[in-house]
Motif scaffolding. Structure first.
Motif, mmCIF file in Angstrom:
data_model
loop_
_atom_site.group_PDB
_atom_site.id
_atom_site.type_symbol
_atom_site.label_atom_id
_atom_site.label_comp_id
_atom_site.label_asym_id
_atom_site.label_seq_id
_atom_site.Cartn_x
_atom_site.Cartn_y
_atom_site.Cartn_z
ATOM 1 N N GLU A 31 0.861 -1.192 0.000
ATOM 2 C CA GLU A 31 0.000 0.000 0.000
ATOM 3 C C GLU A 31 0.890 1.232 0.000
ATOM 4 O O GLU A 31 2.043 1.184 0.438
ATOM 5 C CB GLU A 31 -0.915 0.010 1.225
ATOM 6 N N PRO A 32 0.374 2.358 -0.507
ATOM 7 C CA PRO A 32 1.231 3.546 -0.624
ATOM 8 C C PRO A 32 1.587 4.104 0.744
ATOM 9 O O PRO A 32 0.709 4.339 1.581
ATOM 10 C CB PRO A 32 0.358 4.532 -1.413
ATOM 11 N N PRO A 33 2.876 4.321 1.013
ATOM 12 C CA PRO A 33 3.259 4.957 2.276
ATOM 13 C C PRO A 33 2.917 6.445 2.234
ATOM 14 O O PRO A 33 2.804 7.037 1.154
ATOM 15 C CB PRO A 33 4.771 4.740 2.328
ATOM 16 N N GLU A 34 2.756 7.023 3.377
ATOM 17 C CA GLU A 34 2.470 8.460 3.441
ATOM 18 C C GLU A 34 3.752 9.236 3.146
ATOM 19 O O GLU A 34 4.788 9.033 3.782
ATOM 20 C CB GLU A 34 1.952 8.833 4.826
ATOM 21 N N ALA A 35 3.682 10.093 2.150
ATOM 22 C CA ALA A 35 4.876 10.831 1.737
ATOM 23 C C ALA A 35 5.327 11.800 2.821
ATOM 24 O O ALA A 35 4.526 12.566 3.363
ATOM 25 C CB ALA A 35 4.595 11.583 0.442
ATOM 26 N N GLU A 36 6.600 11.756 3.142
ATOM 27 C CA GLU A 36 7.179 12.670 4.116
ATOM 28 C C GLU A 36 7.822 13.875 3.443
ATOM 29 O O GLU A 36 8.071 14.894 4.080
ATOM 30 C CB GLU A 36 8.215 11.935 4.965
ATOM 31 N N HIS A 37 8.106 13.729 2.121
ATOM 32 C CA HIS A 37 8.723 14.816 1.365
ATOM 33 C C HIS A 37 8.111 14.847 -0.034
ATOM 34 O O HIS A 37 7.530 13.864 -0.495
ATOM 35 C CB HIS A 37 10.237 14.618 1.261
ATOM 36 N N ARG A 38 8.268 15.990 -0.693
ATOM 37 C CA ARG A 38 7.831 16.122 -2.073
ATOM 38 C C ARG A 38 8.984 16.671 -2.903
ATOM 39 O O ARG A 38 9.721 17.541 -2.443
ATOM 40 C CB ARG A 38 6.598 17.019 -2.170
ATOM 41 N N LEU A 39 9.122 16.161 -4.108
ATOM 42 C CA LEU A 39 10.238 16.526 -4.979
ATOM 43 C C LEU A 39 9.683 16.952 -6.327
ATOM 44 O O LEU A 39 9.040 16.164 -7.025
ATOM 45 C CB LEU A 39 11.180 15.328 -5.136
ATOM 46 N N SER A 40 9.905 18.192 -6.697
ATOM 47 C CA SER A 40 9.413 18.692 -7.980
ATOM 48 C C SER A 40 10.395 18.341 -9.092
ATOM 49 O O SER A 40 11.538 17.949 -8.851
ATOM 50 C CB SER A 40 9.219 20.210 -7.917
ATOM 51 N N GLY A 41 9.961 18.474 -10.317
ATOM 52 C CA GLY A 41 10.815 18.219 -11.464
ATOM 53 C C GLY A 41 10.687 16.801 -11.987
ATOM 54 O O GLY A 41 9.856 16.005 -11.538
ATOM 55 N N LYS A 42 11.550 16.484 -12.958
ATOM 56 C CA LYS A 42 11.548 15.168 -13.594
ATOM 57 C C LYS A 42 12.813 14.410 -13.190
ATOM 58 O O LYS A 42 13.924 14.941 -13.313
ATOM 59 C CB LYS A 42 11.495 15.322 -15.120
#
Length: 343
Positions: A31-42
């Motif tokens: 199951e998807p873990p809860e994201a602790e960080h977000r990363l923009s870009g490709k």
């Protein structure tokens, strides 16, 4: 995160997993873990960061062939387990050689990535030991600027290796090859690029089966004579041979002359920590017959006293007594287990 490093995108992504011998070795994400960080870009999914030298060489780098695409902000890796810290010096050197113009990141917590390119596994262990055409072409481009360092004949030695396992009395094999004009090198003592430079220049290369041949495989050419002397009654060397054959178009010479395997009493099959007992005369004859040595009269045979001393050293290295298991016994056990795994 430690138990199931990988990629989730509306479901588990098997293409992002590491596969070995047709078996998925990184677990599916349930199951998807809860994201602790977000990363923009490709970004490119670089895959799993394995700490073991051999697995790093053939599996951690297996998706880097796609990093040459435009618009990639960085290459992302997830450590196989929480004990892995930043890349070791040799690992950073390997990545710098393959990714000279790319930013590399290790993600240690669940991270939501704006755009993620999941490239196929281009190299590994099993049928994919040959590498995909895309991966082989990528390696060729990455290695083209490695300058050869002049040396004619090389013996890849494990006599200064700190770990357990090998052959009983490897110094004798090393001495015999020095007498035939070979220069011993100790890969673990050399920077990665220097290893490549030495391997790129030699005309004849001999060594016990080990991960060092994967380094050689990155720069080997069809003009080189390469010989693998097996150190245990186990087909693990076949992945190395497949790598060399596919990357050079020429199969290496393989000498299987392990008369017995020495290991702790509790152990029944040879592995990377067991000790092979070579049939020295068989090795000499095979090297003469394949053109790797030309003066067999200078080949020194072992003696009971020398072997006994070497065995004692191996036991001290292993920190426990070793028992001798005949080649027929260990081969039978190995074949049985491998057949069961393949069933």
């Amino acid at each position: 995160m430690d138990d199931a490093p990988g990629v989730w995108a509306g479901g588990d992504i098997p293409e992002a997993a590491t596969w070995r011998e047709g078996i998925r070795v990184t677990l599916p994400i349930a199951e998807p873990p809860e994201a602790e960080h977000r990363l923009s870009g490709k970004h490119l999914w670089g895959g799993i960061y394995f700490g073991h030298f051999g697995h790093f060489l053939v599996e951690t780098v297996s998706r880097l062939w796609a990093a040459e695409q435009e618009g990639i902000d960085s290459v992302l890796f997830t450590p196989r387990h929480g004990k892995l810290k930043d890349f070791a010096t040799y690992q950073a050197d390997i990545l710098d050689l393959f990714l000279p113009n790319s930013k590399v990141q290790i993600l240690r917590e669940p991270t939501e990535v704006e755009g993620l390119l999941v490239a196929g596994q281009g190299f590994g262990i099993g049928n994919i030991s040959a590498g995909t055409p895309e991966f082989r072409a990528f390696v060729q481009r990455a290695m083209q600027d490695v300058e050869p360092r002049k040396v004619e004949k090389i013996y890849i030695s494990r006599t200064r290796f700190n770990g357990k396992g090998g052959i009983i009395d490897e110094p004798l094999l090393e001495e015999n090859l020095i007498a035939q004009g070979y220069t011993p090198i100790f890969p673990e003592k050399l920077p990665f690029r220097e290893q490549l430079s030495l391997f790129k220049s030699a005309k004849k290369i001999i060594g016990l089966d080990s991960s060092a041949f994967h380094v050689l495989g990155y720069v080997a050419t069809p003009e080189q004579d390469i010989c693998i002397v097996t150190r245990r009654n186990h087909p693990a060397y076949e992945h190395i041979a497949a790598h060399l054959r596919a990357f050079t178009g020429r199969a290496p010479t393989v000498i299987e002359a392990v008369a017995a395997d020495w290991m702790p009493e509790r152990q029944k099959m040879p592995n990377h920590t067991s000790w092979g007992e070579l049939d020295g005369d068989a090795v000499k004859k095979a090297l003469v017959g394949t053109g790797f040595i030309s003066d067999p009269a200078r080949w020194i045979a072992s003696s009971p006293a020398r072997f006994s001393g070497a065995l004692k050293w191996a036991e001290e290295k292993s920190k426990e007594p070793l028992v001798r298991r005949d080649a027929e016994e260990t081969l039978a056990r190995t074949r049985k287990k491998l057949a069961k795994q393949g069933a």
